[in-house]
Scaffold this motif. Structure first.
Motif, PDB file in Angstrom:
ATOM      1  N   GLU A   1       0.852  -1.195   0.000  1.00 46.74           N
ATOM      2  CA  GLU A   1       0.000   0.000   0.000  1.00 46.74           C
ATOM      3  C   GLU A   1       0.884   1.240   0.000  1.00 46.74           C
ATOM      4  O   GLU A   1       1.861   1.316   0.763  1.00 46.74           O
ATOM      5  N   GLU A   2       0.520   2.209  -0.822  1.00 45.75           N
ATOM      6  CA  GLU A   2       1.418   3.326  -1.088  1.00 45.75           C
ATOM      7  C   GLU A   2       1.924   4.064   0.155  1.00 45.75           C
ATOM      8  O   GLU A   2       3.087   4.384   0.276  1.00 45.75           O
ATOM      9  N   SER A   3       1.007   4.269   1.120  1.00 40.92           N
ATOM     10  CA  SER A   3       1.419   5.070   2.274  1.00 40.92           C
ATOM     11  C   SER A   3       2.518   4.405   3.087  1.00 40.92           C
ATOM     12  O   SER A   3       3.219   5.049   3.845  1.00 40.92           O
ATOM     13  N   TYR A   4       2.657   3.076   2.955  1.00 43.47           N
ATOM     14  CA  TYR A   4       3.693   2.385   3.727  1.00 43.47           C
ATOM     15  C   TYR A   4       4.871   1.971   2.860  1.00 43.47           C
ATOM     16  O   TYR A   4       5.771   1.309   3.314  1.00 43.47           O
ATOM     17  N   SER A   5       4.797   2.295   1.576  1.00 44.24           N
ATOM     18  CA  SER A   5       5.736   1.616   0.699  1.00 44.24           C
ATOM     19  C   SER A   5       7.067   2.337   0.541  1.00 44.24           C
ATOM     20  O   SER A   5       7.211   3.520   0.834  1.00 44.24           O
ATOM     21  N   GLY A   6       8.044   1.594   0.071  1.00 39.97           N
ATOM     22  CA  GLY A   6       9.353   2.139  -0.264  1.00 39.97           C
ATOM     23  C   GLY A   6       9.707   1.614  -1.633  1.00 39.97           C
ATOM     24  O   GLY A   6       8.815   1.240  -2.398  1.00 39.97           O
ATOM     25  N   ASN A   7      10.987   1.525  -1.911  1.00 38.67           N
ATOM     26  CA  ASN A   7      11.386   1.164  -3.270  1.00 38.67           C
ATOM     27  C   ASN A   7      11.743  -0.292  -3.488  1.00 38.67           C
ATOM     28  O   ASN A   7      11.600  -0.807  -4.580  1.00 38.67           O
ATOM     29  N   TYR A   8      12.273  -0.938  -2.465  1.00 40.70           N
ATOM     30  CA  TYR A   8      12.874  -2.246  -2.715  1.00 40.70           C
ATOM     31  C   TYR A   8      11.859  -3.318  -3.096  1.00 40.70           C
ATOM     32  O   TYR A   8      10.719  -3.309  -2.653  1.00 40.70           O
ATOM     33  N   ILE A   9      12.349  -4.238  -3.936  1.00 39.17           N
ATOM     34  CA  ILE A   9      11.526  -5.369  -4.385  1.00 39.17           C
ATOM     35  C   ILE A   9      12.086  -6.614  -3.726  1.00 39.17           C
ATOM     36  O   ILE A   9      13.291  -6.888  -3.851  1.00 39.17           O
ATOM     37  N   VAL A  10      11.249  -7.321  -3.010  1.00 40.30           N
ATOM     38  CA  VAL A  10      11.739  -8.498  -2.294  1.00 40.30           C
ATOM     39  C   VAL A  10      11.024  -9.744  -2.813  1.00 40.30           C
ATOM     40  O   VAL A  10       9.794  -9.786  -2.876  1.00 40.30           O
ATOM     41  N   VAL A  11      11.810 -10.724  -3.230  1.00 42.41           N
ATOM     42  CA  VAL A  11      11.253 -12.014  -3.660  1.00 42.41           C
ATOM     43  C   VAL A  11      11.618 -13.030  -2.575  1.00 42.41           C
ATOM     44  O   VAL A  11      12.724 -12.983  -2.036  1.00 42.41           O
ATOM     45  N   PHE A  12      10.692 -13.909  -2.240  1.00 43.51           N
ATOM     46  CA  PHE A  12      11.023 -14.857  -1.167  1.00 43.51           C
ATOM     47  C   PHE A  12      10.219 -16.145  -1.224  1.00 43.51           C
ATOM     48  O   PHE A  12       9.133 -16.196  -1.788  1.00 43.51           O
ATOM     49  N   ASP A  13      10.826 -17.159  -0.641  1.00 45.38           N
ATOM     50  CA  ASP A  13      10.130 -18.410  -0.365  1.00 45.38           C
ATOM     51  C   ASP A  13      10.084 -18.470   1.154  1.00 45.38           C
ATOM     52  O   ASP A  13      11.110 -18.690   1.806  1.00 45.38           O
ATOM     53  N   PRO A  14       8.917 -18.224   1.743  1.00 45.55           N
ATOM     54  CA  PRO A  14       8.883 -18.063   3.203  1.00 45.55           C
ATOM     55  C   PRO A  14       9.232 -19.328   3.978  1.00 45.55           C
ATOM     56  O   PRO A  14       9.833 -19.255   5.036  1.00 45.55           O
ATOM     57  N   LEU A  15       8.872 -20.491   3.435  1.00 47.51           N
ATOM     58  CA  LEU A  15       9.214 -21.725   4.147  1.00 47.51           C
ATOM     59  C   LEU A  15       9.518 -22.821   3.129  1.00 47.51           C
ATOM     60  O   LEU A  15       8.616 -23.550   2.694  1.00 47.51           O
TER      61      LEU A  15
END
Ligand code: AHM
Ligand code: MG
Length: 411
Positions: free
Chosen positions: A171-185
């Motif tokens: 959501e824009e109001s909380y966002s920044g620039n970085y893109i994070v890709v992940f496999d949580p488990l």
């Protein structure tokens, strides 16, 4: 605990070689919590401002610094290590926050994994993810934990997870620039048996020049399309990558493009503590990790390679086989002992099983930073341009000589 943490932090400030210039800390005197001194209070009530807190003149601080330097009790936590990288200009403050929030997610997942049997968190959730896999309860919860930590960091713009159909914009109001890709488990099929699992992540900056495969008549809205385009970047663009292994120890392995650093969760402090700097993988190693149950489905060239590993040869010693079935665990062992991990293509799965974006690329970045290689059998994994978020690729990863050996067999 909070008092202890504060005391440790202030002691660190005083004893850290980089910040030990007394005039930078306090021009006159310093107050530290000193448990030894608190024991002396009954005998000696001098300079005391509170239980266990004493004020020392600068000369005294310098003397103590000398003593503590030699004591070997100094810890470097992930937090202090990240701050040092930031001070040295290797990463910016935003990335420091993203990495801290990931480490917090990992601590939370570690505790959930360790208590899974007690809290009834084993077994399946009842849903199937976009890749057709049964989701375990902990797959779903870990995804939520990871996403929440990243969102609340306020420094992440887009997140893409193995457990989500498409990448999501924060959501824009909380966002920044970085893109994070992940496999949580990753390796969650091991959870119910309390065998090692892990989380894997990679971090990119925004980039809209990538060649994602989106049809002209796609029904996806433009925001989702933008997310997909930004996420589909080759591993070459990774700024940072890492994994956390949930095993007999909780190990956090990180690269920010300047070597590989290993942190171990100290259960007493609840902090990741630096335990290995600039980790290098052995050039070769006689351990292979493949799911050999698929042997009959592999092509001849690969079968010849595996047969070769099993041939005792003149030395009389064939390779050893080790396979946990958890990429993070198998990869971590390979990184430390040398050898090779492979998940090849086979007759049923023409691109293998593992996902390029959040499994193969981050691990390949790490292994290269440790002096090893990550390949799909023909080319460097980091050079592969993704066209889909959940794209699969064959993976051969580990010691340079071992990966080159399999490439020769496959050529
Ligand atoms: P997952 O992301 O659904 O857990 O699948 C990835 C896992 C890897 O951790 C592991 O190396 C591999 O799948 C094991 O697959 P297999 O059971 O086919 O050997
Ligand atoms: Mg996985």
């Amino acid at each position: 605990m909070a008092t202890m943490a504060a005391a440790t932090a202030s002691s660190k400030l005083i004893f850290s070689p980089k910040t030990s210039s007394p005039s930078r800390i306090c021009p006159f005197q310093l107050c530290v919590f000193d448990t030894k001194y608190s024991l002396l209070l009954s005998n000696k009530r001098k300079n005391v401002v509170g239980g266990g807190v004493r004020c020392m003149a600068l000369k005294e601080v310098a003397a103590t610094t000398e003593t503590k330097k030699r004591s070997g009790y100094e810890l470097q936590t992930l937090t202090s290590w990240l701050l040092r990288q930031e001070q040295e200009g290797v990463i910016d403050a935003e990335l420091t926050i993203v990495l801290s929030s990931i480490s917090l997610a990992c601590k939370q997942i570690a505790s959930l994994v360790q208590r899974a049997n007690i809290s009834n968190l084993t077994g399946v959730q009842g849903a199937v993810n976009v890749q057709g896999e049964d989701q375990k309860k902990l797959d779903v919860i870990s995804n939520e934990v990871f996403s929440n930590c990243l969102r609340s960091s306020g420094r992440t713009g887009i997140i893409a997870s193995e457990e989500e159909d498409v990448p999501v914009a924060v959501e824009e109001s909380y966002s920044g620039n970085y893109i994070v890709v992940f496999d949580p488990l990753d390796g969650s099929s091991n959870i119910d048996a309390a065998v090692s699992t892990g989380s894997i992540f990679g971090i990119y900056s925004p980039n809209d020049e990538c060649l994602a495969d989106i049809d002209d008549d796609s029904t996806l809205d433009s925001s989702t399309q933008k997310c997909i385009v930004n996420v589909c970047q080759p591993g070459n663009n990774l700024l940072a990558a890492g994994y956390c292994m949930y095993s007999s120890s909780i190990i956090f392995v990180l690269t920010i493009g300047k070597g590989v650093f290993v942190f171990t969760l100290d259960p007493l402090y609840g902090e990741f503590v630096l335990t290995q700097e600039n980790l290098q993988i052995p050039k070769a190693g006689k351990i292979y990790a493949f799911n050999e149950g698929n042997y009959q489905l592999w092509d001849d060239k690969l079968r010849k390679y595996i047969d070769d590993l099993k041939d005792p040869g003149p030395s009389g010693k064939p390779y050893s086989s080790r396979y946990i079935g958890s990429l993070v665990g198998d990869f971590h062992r390979t990184l430390l002992y040398g050898g090779i991990y492979g998940y090849p293509r086979d007759k049923k799965n023409k691109n293998g099983k593992l996902r390029l974006l959040y499994e193969c690329a981050p691990m390949s970045f790490i292994v290269e930073q440790a002096g090893g290689k990550g390949s799909d059998g023909y080319q460097r994994v980091l050079d592969i341009q993704p066209t889909e978020v959940h794209q699969r690729v064959p993976l051969y990863i580990g010691s340079t000589e071992e990966v080159e050996k399999v490439e020769k067999f496959l050529a």
